[in-house]
Design an enzyme around this catalytic site. Structure first.
Site, PDB file in Angstrom:
ATOM      1  N   ALA A  99     -11.133  -4.968  12.166  1.00  0.00           N
ATOM      2  CA  ALA A  99     -11.238  -5.612  10.848  1.00  0.00           C
ATOM      3  C   ALA A  99      -9.881  -5.486  10.149  1.00  0.00           C
ATOM      4  O   ALA A  99      -9.771  -4.980   9.026  1.00  0.00           O
ATOM      5  CB  ALA A  99     -12.373  -5.011  10.018  1.00  0.00           C
ATOM      6  N   LEU A 100      -8.877  -5.948  10.852  1.00  0.00           N
ATOM      7  CA  LEU A 100      -7.491  -5.704  10.419  1.00  0.00           C
ATOM      8  C   LEU A 100      -7.167  -6.439   9.120  1.00  0.00           C
ATOM      9  O   LEU A 100      -7.576  -7.573   8.910  1.00  0.00           O
ATOM     10  CB  LEU A 100      -6.525  -6.160  11.511  1.00  0.00           C
ATOM     11  CG  LEU A 100      -6.671  -5.473  12.873  1.00  0.00           C
ATOM     12  CD1 LEU A 100      -5.578  -5.949  13.837  1.00  0.00           C
ATOM     13  CD2 LEU A 100      -6.635  -3.954  12.755  1.00  0.00           C
ATOM     14  N   ASP A 130      -3.881  -6.469   5.750  1.00  0.00           N
ATOM     15  CA  ASP A 130      -2.423  -6.329   5.618  1.00  0.00           C
ATOM     16  C   ASP A 130      -1.959  -4.875   5.657  1.00  0.00           C
ATOM     17  O   ASP A 130      -0.809  -4.602   5.968  1.00  0.00           O
ATOM     18  CB  ASP A 130      -1.940  -6.988   4.320  1.00  0.00           C
ATOM     19  CG  ASP A 130      -1.917  -8.508   4.464  1.00  0.00           C
ATOM     20  OD1 ASP A 130      -2.107  -9.004   5.594  1.00  0.00           O
ATOM     21  OD2 ASP A 130      -1.727  -9.188   3.440  1.00  0.00           O
ATOM     22  N   GLY A 131      -2.848  -3.938   5.320  1.00  0.00           N
ATOM     23  CA  GLY A 131      -2.487  -2.517   5.432  1.00  0.00           C
ATOM     24  C   GLY A 131      -2.219  -2.177   6.890  1.00  0.00           C
ATOM     25  O   GLY A 131      -1.176  -1.584   7.234  1.00  0.00           O
ATOM     26  N   HIS A 132      -3.139  -2.563   7.778  1.00  0.00           N
ATOM     27  CA  HIS A 132      -2.920  -2.324   9.211  1.00  0.00           C
ATOM     28  C   HIS A 132      -1.644  -3.037   9.678  1.00  0.00           C
ATOM     29  O   HIS A 132      -0.858  -2.481  10.453  1.00  0.00           O
ATOM     30  CB  HIS A 132      -4.081  -2.890  10.039  1.00  0.00           C
ATOM     31  CG  HIS A 132      -5.401  -2.220   9.814  1.00  0.00           C
ATOM     32  ND1 HIS A 132      -6.479  -2.873   9.285  1.00  0.00           N
ATOM     33  CD2 HIS A 132      -5.809  -0.950  10.066  1.00  0.00           C
ATOM     34  CE1 HIS A 132      -7.513  -2.051   9.229  1.00  0.00           C
ATOM     35  NE2 HIS A 132      -7.129  -0.867   9.676  1.00  0.00           N
ATOM     36  N   GLU A 171      -1.235   5.983   4.313  1.00  0.00           N
ATOM     37  CA  GLU A 171      -1.449   7.070   3.336  1.00  0.00           C
ATOM     38  C   GLU A 171      -2.728   6.865   2.543  1.00  0.00           C
ATOM     39  O   GLU A 171      -3.153   7.752   1.820  1.00  0.00           O
ATOM     40  CB  GLU A 171      -0.257   7.160   2.387  1.00  0.00           C
ATOM     41  CG  GLU A 171       0.967   7.747   3.055  1.00  0.00           C
ATOM     42  CD  GLU A 171       2.124   7.929   2.109  1.00  0.00           C
ATOM     43  OE1 GLU A 171       2.101   7.353   1.005  1.00  0.00           O
ATOM     44  OE2 GLU A 171       3.068   8.646   2.493  1.00  0.00           O
ATOM     45  N   GLN A 230      -6.820  12.220   6.251  1.00  0.00           N
ATOM     46  CA  GLN A 230      -6.790  11.946   7.695  1.00  0.00           C
ATOM     47  C   GLN A 230      -5.368  12.121   8.251  1.00  0.00           C
ATOM     48  O   GLN A 230      -5.174  12.709   9.318  1.00  0.00           O
ATOM     49  CB  GLN A 230      -7.282  10.521   7.950  1.00  0.00           C
ATOM     50  CG  GLN A 230      -7.033  10.015   9.366  1.00  0.00           C
ATOM     51  CD  GLN A 230      -7.696   8.684   9.628  1.00  0.00           C
ATOM     52  OE1 GLN A 230      -8.885   8.649   9.899  1.00  0.00           O
ATOM     53  NE2 GLN A 230      -6.959   7.584   9.556  1.00  0.00           N
TER      54      GLN A 230
END
Ligand code: PAF
Length: 280
Positions: free
Chosen positions: A34-35, A37-39, A150, A155
């Site tokens: 479920a990509l 823009d963060g990924h 971040e 995590q």
């Protein structure tokens, strides 16, 4: 260019052995798909740093403490592959379930301390699941570098601790949170928000910013936290797991920002659990 999608460990090993023998660095971007823009920002960072880039997509059952959450987690593999085309990554590692957890699988990687608080406390077993799968993804891909957002700061610290403690020969890079134009931190879970909930969701970030501003004026963190919680509940958030000010290095609770600290929040909106954090 479409990257090859690998589902069997032997195929992945054959590919990475060749790269390693020719001395190429390998960057891994672990995801559950479920990509957004963060990924994609992690993929861009990996492309800048490494000769080869592998994106992994595996919805890891071991890190879900709630079966409904696992069932509802968005799965969009074809679209994900399309989104990655412009980055020309070298491989998509999309392991079949039995490649990750074959019959008889009996090992858990558990990081103590950092996982006692926040999501570790509210989602029992979650970080054991994360540490176990990430250890496997690191060894399966033989990566020299790994890229994490971040947004999941706890995590990131857990993965760094695990990699250091297990002497894994990998550099763990933390990359800034990517936000929508209204401030909402990008997350695959945002896809689960109704239109109405989506309009309210940025309030979480706004409250963190408000607390940060209050702290900079010398106001007490406890008062700021309580007021922020009240406002969120009045807005329509149904449950607030935490809004905490914690040291950036070890996640211990702090009352001021005399050492590098972050504000962390987790709250439910229309049944969707949102998390966010900012440096203060
Ligand atoms: O952040 C995530 O998407 C997951 O926790 C990760 C790191 C891919 C492990 O399953």
């Amino acid at each position: 260019m479409t990257a090859p999608i690998l589902r069997k460990l032997d195929d992945l090993r054959e590919m990475t052995n060749g790269w390693r023998m020719s001395g190429e660095s390998i960057g891994v971007v672990p995801t559950m798909g479920a990509l957004h823009d963060g990924h994609l920002s992690l993929v861009a960072a990996a492309k800048k740093t490494c000769n080869r880039v592998i994106v992994t997509i595996f919805v890891n059952p071991k890190q879900f403490n709630n079966p409904e959450d696992l069932k509802n987690y968005p799965r969009t593999e074809e679209e994900d592959a399309r989104k990655l085309e412009r980055f020309t990554v070298d491989a998509l590692w999309v392991p079949d379930g039995d490649q990750m957890y074959p019959d008889g699988f009996a090992t858990t990687v558990s990081v103590a301390g950092l996982t006692d608080v926040m999501d570790g406390a509210y989602r029992p077993g979650h970080f054991d699941g994360v540490a176990t799968v990430v250890t496997k993804l690191f060894t399966q891909t033989s990566a020299s570098d790994a890229f994490f957002g971040e947004k999941d700061f706890q995590q990131l610290l857990v993965v760094r601790r695990m990699a250091a403690d297990l002497d894994l020969p990998i550099t763990v890079h933390g990359c800034p949170t990517i936000r929508d134009i209204d401030g909402l931190a990008l997350s695959s879970r945002n896809l689960l928000l109704s239109d109405r909930a989506r309009t309210l969701a940025p309030r979480l970030f706004e409250e963190l910013e408000g607390i940060a501003e209050g702290l900079s004026k010398g106001e007490a963190v406890t008062t700021l936290q309580e007021k922020a919680k009240d406002r969120l509940l009045k807005t329509g958030f149904t449950e607030i797991d935490y809004i905490d000010l914690r040291a950036q290095s070890d996640l211990s609770l702090v009352e001021d920002t005399s050492k590098p600290a972050r504000l962390f929040a987790a709250a439910y909106l229309a049944g969707v659990r949102l998390i966010d954090n900012i440096a203060v």
